[in-house]
Design a protein around this motif. Structure first.
Motif, PDB file in Angstrom:
ATOM      1  N   ALA A   1       3.298  -3.952  13.424  1.00 49.14           N
ATOM      2  CA  ALA A   1       2.281  -4.567  12.570  1.00 49.14           C
ATOM      3  C   ALA A   1       2.584  -4.483  11.090  1.00 49.14           C
ATOM      4  O   ALA A   1       1.887  -5.113  10.287  1.00 49.14           O
ATOM      5  CB  ALA A   1       0.925  -3.897  12.840  1.00 49.14           C
ATOM      6  N   ALA A   2       3.611  -3.730  10.678  1.00 45.38           N
ATOM      7  CA  ALA A   2       3.815  -3.513   9.247  1.00 45.38           C
ATOM      8  C   ALA A   2       5.300  -3.402   8.906  1.00 45.38           C
ATOM      9  O   ALA A   2       6.126  -2.998   9.729  1.00 45.38           O
ATOM     10  CB  ALA A   2       3.085  -2.259   8.784  1.00 45.38           C
TER      11      ALA A   2
ATOM     12  N   ARG B   1       0.843  -1.198   0.000  1.00 43.30           N
ATOM     13  CA  ARG B   1       0.000   0.000   0.000  1.00 43.30           C
ATOM     14  C   ARG B   1       0.874   1.242   0.000  1.00 43.30           C
ATOM     15  O   ARG B   1       1.774   1.374   0.839  1.00 43.30           O
ATOM     16  CB  ARG B   1      -0.899   0.001   1.243  1.00 43.30           C
TER      17      ARG B   1
ATOM     18  N   SER C   1       8.850  -6.330  12.734  1.00 41.62           N
ATOM     19  CA  SER C   1       7.505  -6.917  12.647  1.00 41.62           C
ATOM     20  C   SER C   1       7.530  -8.288  11.984  1.00 41.62           C
ATOM     21  O   SER C   1       6.615  -9.090  12.174  1.00 41.62           O
ATOM     22  CB  SER C   1       6.571  -5.984  11.865  1.00 41.62           C
TER      23      SER C   1
ATOM     24  N   ARG D   1       1.791   4.876   0.865  1.00 38.48           N
ATOM     25  CA  ARG D   1       1.415   5.850   1.887  1.00 38.48           C
ATOM     26  C   ARG D   1       2.323   7.064   1.753  1.00 38.48           C
ATOM     27  O   ARG D   1       3.516   6.929   1.455  1.00 38.48           O
ATOM     28  CB  ARG D   1       1.547   5.259   3.296  1.00 38.48           C
TER      29      ARG D   1
ATOM     30  N   SER E   1       7.811  -1.861   5.680  1.00 36.33           N
ATOM     31  CA  SER E   1       7.710  -0.930   4.555  1.00 36.33           C
ATOM     32  C   SER E   1       9.078  -0.611   3.978  1.00 36.33           C
ATOM     33  O   SER E   1      10.114  -0.852   4.597  1.00 36.33           O
ATOM     34  CB  SER E   1       6.993   0.361   4.977  1.00 36.33           C
TER      35      SER E   1
ATOM     36  N   GLU F   1       4.003  -0.047   1.902  1.00 37.00           N
ATOM     37  CA  GLU F   1       3.834  -0.732   3.188  1.00 37.00           C
ATOM     38  C   GLU F   1       3.029  -2.019   3.018  1.00 37.00           C
ATOM     39  O   GLU F   1       2.075  -2.078   2.240  1.00 37.00           O
ATOM     40  CB  GLU F   1       3.110   0.206   4.165  1.00 37.00           C
ATOM     41  N   TRP F   2       3.441  -3.064   3.772  1.00 39.81           N
ATOM     42  CA  TRP F   2       2.736  -4.338   3.791  1.00 39.81           C
ATOM     43  C   TRP F   2       2.407  -4.713   5.231  1.00 39.81           C
ATOM     44  O   TRP F   2       3.261  -4.538   6.120  1.00 39.81           O
ATOM     45  CB  TRP F   2       3.608  -5.464   3.224  1.00 39.81           C
ATOM     46  N   PRO F   3       1.225  -5.265   5.498  1.00 38.60           N
ATOM     47  CA  PRO F   3       0.989  -5.875   6.801  1.00 38.60           C
ATOM     48  C   PRO F   3       2.028  -6.972   7.036  1.00 38.60           C
ATOM     49  O   PRO F   3       2.408  -7.693   6.102  1.00 38.60           O
ATOM     50  CB  PRO F   3      -0.421  -6.462   6.674  1.00 38.60           C
ATOM     51  N   ALA F   4       2.496  -7.106   8.270  1.00 37.08           N
ATOM     52  CA  ALA F   4       3.560  -8.067   8.558  1.00 37.08           C
ATOM     53  C   ALA F   4       3.173  -9.483   8.137  1.00 37.08           C
ATOM     54  O   ALA F   4       4.002 -10.223   7.587  1.00 37.08           O
ATOM     55  CB  ALA F   4       3.899  -8.024  10.047  1.00 37.08           C
ATOM     56  N   ALA F   5       1.921  -9.863   8.359  1.00 33.23           N
ATOM     57  CA  ALA F   5       1.492 -11.223   8.010  1.00 33.23           C
ATOM     58  C   ALA F   5       1.577 -11.470   6.510  1.00 33.23           C
ATOM     59  O   ALA F   5       1.944 -12.562   6.060  1.00 33.23           O
ATOM     60  CB  ALA F   5       0.060 -11.458   8.501  1.00 33.23           C
ATOM     61  N   VAL F   6       1.259 -10.449   5.727  1.00 32.67           N
ATOM     62  CA  VAL F   6       1.326 -10.572   4.271  1.00 32.67           C
ATOM     63  C   VAL F   6       2.772 -10.749   3.819  1.00 32.67           C
ATOM     64  O   VAL F   6       3.097 -11.637   3.012  1.00 32.67           O
ATOM     65  CB  VAL F   6       0.699  -9.332   3.592  1.00 32.67           C
TER      66      VAL F   6
END
Length: 217
Positions: A35-36, A17, A72, A19, A38, A93-98
């Protein structure tokens, strides 16, 4: 990232994403849940931590291509530092799980992230050694040379550090006082090594600065 298939690179980039932030914005804050992950696309970001007495310590200034939030991906519960923009900044940016799912799919992608973490730890180790053993002029000179490599822009009389850099920022980055930074910068200005303005520095004599830093004989 180096060595990964183009198709995977496109897939990873598409999952991120975009930002954008203005100067002085917090991308994330110390103590927030990690949580992220990037990558900085443009602009400059400083990594800051508060000491026990509330003073800010600047660990590093990041630029395009540098990563943020790698903790993360390594199971950390919270960010150990704050990431605060110095200029206008764009990140992907990416969510850590992704991102963890991508890392599990391709070992070359994992190696890229591990290399980034290793480089950061090496830089931190060197910074602590410099704070413990090197005099303040050498620390300031080395910090300015590193910033020149990351954000330097050629101008008529030298290389402009193309970010708003206050004496306080430089003091935090080198583990000294604003008074000491002002005294050193003023002396270097008189010697023709630097030109300073309001939150702006131009390196006019790189060779002299490298000599002070101990990078040349």
């Amino acid at each position: 990232m180096e060595g990964i298939p183009e198709s995977l690179g496109v897939e990873v980039a598409t999952a991120g994403r975009l930002r954008e932030f203005g100067p002085g914005d917090a991308i994330f804050s110390e103590g927030q849940p990690a949580a992220a992950f990037s990558v900085v696309l443009s602009g400059s970001v400083k990594l800051v931590q508060l000491s026990s007495d509330g003073d800010a310590i600047v660990f590093r200034v990041l630029g395009a291509g540098d990563t943020l939030g790698a903790v993360s991906l390594l199971g950390a519960d919270s960010y150990p530092v704050s990431a605060v923009t110095v200029t206008a900044v764009s990140i992907l940016e990416w969510p850590a799980a992704v991102m963890r799912r991508f890392l599990e799919r391709d070992s070359r992608l994992s190696l890229n992230v591990l290399r980034s973490v290793s480089d950061r730890l090496q830089a931190l180790r060197l910074q602590y050694r410099q704070l413990a053993k090197e005099n303040v002029e050498r620390r300031i000179a080395r910090a300015l040379l590193k910033l020149m490599e990351r954000v330097g822009t050629s101008v008529d009389d030298g290389v402009l550090l193309d970010l708003p850099l206050s004496r306080e920022d430089l003091a935090q980055l080198t583990g000294t006082t604003v008074y000491t930074v002002s005294r050193v910068v003023s002396r270097w200005e008189a010697a023709g090594i630097l030109r300073s303005g309001r939150q702006q520095l131009v390196i006019r004599d790189r060779d002299s600065l490298q000599s002070i830093a101990g990078d040349v004989a």
